[in-house]
Design an enzyme around this catalytic site. Structure first.
Site, PDB file in Angstrom:
ATOM      1  N   GLU A  45       0.823  -1.204   0.000  1.00 35.07           N
ATOM      2  CA  GLU A  45       0.000   0.000   0.000  1.00 35.07           C
ATOM      3  C   GLU A  45       0.866   1.267   0.000  1.00 35.07           C
ATOM      4  O   GLU A  45       1.808   1.387   0.782  1.00 35.07           O
ATOM      5  CB  GLU A  45      -0.907  -0.005   1.239  1.00 35.07           C
ATOM      6  CG  GLU A  45      -1.884   1.166   1.281  1.00 35.07           C
ATOM      7  CD  GLU A  45      -2.728   1.182   2.539  1.00 35.07           C
ATOM      8  OE1 GLU A  45      -3.797   1.830   2.526  1.00 35.07           O
ATOM      9  OE2 GLU A  45      -2.325   0.555   3.545  1.00 35.07           O
ATOM     10  N   LYS A 118     -10.264   2.320  -2.186  1.00 37.04           N
ATOM     11  CA  LYS A 118     -10.439   1.764  -0.843  1.00 37.04           C
ATOM     12  C   LYS A 118     -11.775   2.189  -0.245  1.00 37.04           C
ATOM     13  O   LYS A 118     -12.094   3.373  -0.187  1.00 37.04           O
ATOM     14  CB  LYS A 118      -9.280   2.238   0.036  1.00 37.04           C
ATOM     15  CG  LYS A 118      -9.212   1.628   1.426  1.00 37.04           C
ATOM     16  CD  LYS A 118      -7.916   2.085   2.092  1.00 37.04           C
ATOM     17  CE  LYS A 118      -7.722   1.491   3.464  1.00 37.04           C
ATOM     18  NZ  LYS A 118      -6.424   1.897   4.046  1.00 37.04           N
ATOM     19  N   CYS A 155      -5.784  -2.834   2.632  1.00 34.08           N
ATOM     20  CA  CYS A 155      -5.481  -2.667   4.050  1.00 34.08           C
ATOM     21  C   CYS A 155      -6.716  -2.772   4.954  1.00 34.08           C
ATOM     22  O   CYS A 155      -7.170  -3.874   5.214  1.00 34.08           O
ATOM     23  CB  CYS A 155      -4.726  -1.361   4.278  1.00 34.08           C
ATOM     24  SG  CYS A 155      -3.798  -1.341   5.838  1.00 34.08           S
TER      25      CYS A 155
END
Length: 294
Positions: A45, A118, A155
């Protein structure tokens, strides 16, 4: 059914303040993974910078770039040259004042397949991501690459079984999680171990529940008050750890994954068959208050 395997490469590395140095390092390590036989390579990331979300600083917005943009152009050329798929996590500037934490996918011919933004954005000490990132609006996506249909989550998404399930239901044959997570320098070893085990366990559970491999790629190195814990890993289609990287070292590893084992595991452990989709409406609620839970 004939056996079908895909070689997946993970790049676990440390980063510096110099964005160009980080890109050059990532390119070198993608080359190393391709040299080891990788067909799909995943970077961690926000690999182009230090993890800047440990502070709320308006200057950090200067790190963002459009997607497609300079990074996807450079990595697209690399992907086409090497004949590999590249999964690249970037800080996206979508418009003036509008930013996302985004992963782009470059196919093995160098073409840009698209992006995933995300969905789950944390806001915790050391992880002030809501200051920088607008929640994703792409929905959960799969990318039909040359070698496999891949799902990409990022994540904080990895803690949510709903995200893994929906991405799987869309046809993902494996799940990638580019990640930046670590231990605060003041924490003791038992706390560190507990946190890492929870992080790995929740992702392994996505593999078990959905019958597909999980590839989680984290960074390493000390940044500010955080020691990023590395520990990148790859599972088979039933959550078994095939490879786990160290907590301290940069690593490039390639793992061969069976794409035909998912059918075997899903047949013997038919979780998808036995889902009671007629009973899942409450999952769309934030919480079930007392009068709603009866």
């Amino acid at each position: 059914m004939s056996e079908r395997n895909v070689n997946v490469g993970i790049v676990q590395m440390s980063c510096t303040k110099n964005s160009e140095e980080n890109l050059i390092k990532a390119i070198e390590k993608v080359r190393e993974a391709a040299g080891k036989g990788a067909q799909i390579v995943c970077l961690q990331e926000l690999f182009r910078s230090l993890y800047f979300c440990d502070v709320e600083d308006y200057d950090n917005f200067k790190l963002a770039e459009p997607i497609p943009g300079p990074s996807t152009e450079a990595l697209g050329k690399l992907a086409g040259e090497l004949g590999v798929v590249i999964v690249a996590s970037l800080f996206e500037k979508r418009a003036e004042g509008l930013y996302h934490n985004t992963t782009a996918v470059l196919d093995a011919d160098g073409s840009y397949l698209g992006k995933y933004r995300k969905m789950h954005i944390p806001d915790d000490p050391g992880y002030y991501e809501k200051f920088y990132f607008t929640p994703g609006d792409t929905g959960y996506r799969i990318f039909d690459t040359k070698f496999a249909k891949i799902g990409v989550l990022i994540c904080w998404d990895q803690w949510y079984p709903e995200a893994a399930r929906i991405t799987t239901l869309k046809g993902a044959e494996m799940l990638f999680y580019p990640t930046a997570i670590g231990w605060h320098r003041s924490q003791d070893d038992p706390t560190n171990n507990e946190q890492y085990q929870a992080w790995q366990t929740i992702q392994r559970s996505h593999s078990v529940a959905n019958g597909i491999p999980v590839i989680s790629v984290n960074r390493v190195g000390a940044e500010g008050e955080m020691n990023f814990w590395g520990g990148s890993f790859v599972t088979n289609s039933f959550g078994r750890i095939l490879y786990q990287a160290s907590h301290t070292d940069e690593e490039v590893h390639v793992e061969s994954l069976s794409m035909t084992k998912s059918n075997e595991y899903r047949t013997h452990w038919p979780f998808l068959r036995d889902r009671r989709i007629d009973s899942y409406d409450p999952i769309t609620k934030r919480f079930l208050d007392e009068d709603e839970s009866r």
